[in-house]
Design an enzyme around this catalytic site. Structure first.
Site, PDB file in Angstrom:
ATOM      1  NE  ARG A 188       0.755  15.354  12.220  1.00  0.00           N
ATOM      2  CZ  ARG A 188       1.055  14.073  12.045  1.00  0.00           C
ATOM      3  NH1 ARG A 188       1.695  13.424  12.982  1.00  0.00           N
ATOM      4  NH2 ARG A 188       0.722  13.455  10.932  1.00  0.00           N
TER       5      ARG A 188
ATOM      6  CD  GLU B  94       3.023   4.193   9.947  1.00  0.00           C
ATOM      7  OE1 GLU B  94       3.016   5.292  10.511  1.00  0.00           O
ATOM      8  OE2 GLU B  94       2.942   3.113  10.561  1.00  0.00           O
TER       9      GLU B  94
END
Ligand SMILES: O=P(O)(O)OC[C@H]1O[C@H](OP(=O)(O)OP(=O)(O)O)[C@H](O)[C@@H]1O
Ligand SMILES: Nc1ncnc2[nH]cnc12
Length: 170
Positions: free
Chosen positions: A58, A95
């Site tokens: 991304r 994460e």
């Protein structure tokens, strides 16, 4: 423009307990995407850097548009097995898991100044890992620019030595 309305929350993706920030509505709205790239360019207008570093996948979307707009050199940081030439590599946690990233060993010269651009700054693990790659090549991180910062995960604690800019802070 209120960019937040183009970011969709997807609960429990890719794992239970994670609220995933989905940027595809923003990408699907040409005027919003253009304004986001313009806002990102404005944030770094006074920063001294030669090169934009972008993590797969991304980061590529925002960093390459920004490199085009600002006329900067672009360097991809990729997942293992994707780059064809000799690489430097680092392992890190993010994460929702563990990962490795690589960069070509000749991608940066000594003392080259780089801006790291990504979509989401969560724990800061990815950006910290890219900093390690930059240091391996004796180049310098001038700054970090992200579209979205998840401030409740305290990413700036990991990145205290570098200037961090984000457009949307949650
Ligand atoms: O701050 P962190 O906790 O490190 O998380 C942020 C990173 O996680 C996502 O990438 P991901 O590795 O999921 O890859 P993708 O862009 O290929 O989806 C995102 O694009 C950031 O690069
Ligand atoms: N919550 C999240 N949403 C989207 N991308 C991420 N990368 C790391 N954490 C993320």
């Amino acid at each position: 423009m209120n960019f937040e309305k183009y970011i969709r929350d997807i609960p429990d993706f890719p794992k239970p307990g994670i609220i995933f920030k989905d940027i595809t509505p923003l990408l699907a709205t040409p005027e919003a995407f253009r304004e986001v790239i313009d806002a990102m360019a404005e944030r770094v207008k006074d920063l001294d850097f030669d090169t934009i570093l972008v993590p797969e996948a991304r980061g590529f979307l925002f960093g390459s548009a920004l490199a085009y707009k600002l006329g900067k050199k672009l360097v991809p940081v990729r997942k293992p097995g994707k780059l064809p030439y000799d690489v430097v590599e680092v392992s890190y946690s993010l994460e929702y898991g563990e990962a490795k990233i690589q960069m070509h060993k000749d991608a940066l010269s000594k003392s080259e100044k780089v801006l790291i651009v990504d979509d989401v700054l969560a724990t800061g693990g990815t950006i910290k890992a890219i900093e390690t790659l930059v240091k391996k090549l004796e180049a310098e991180v001038s700054g970090v620019l992200c579209l979205i910062e998840l401030s409740f995960l305290n990413p700036r604690e990991k990145l205290s030595e570098v200037k961090v800019e984000s457009i949307l802070v949650y």
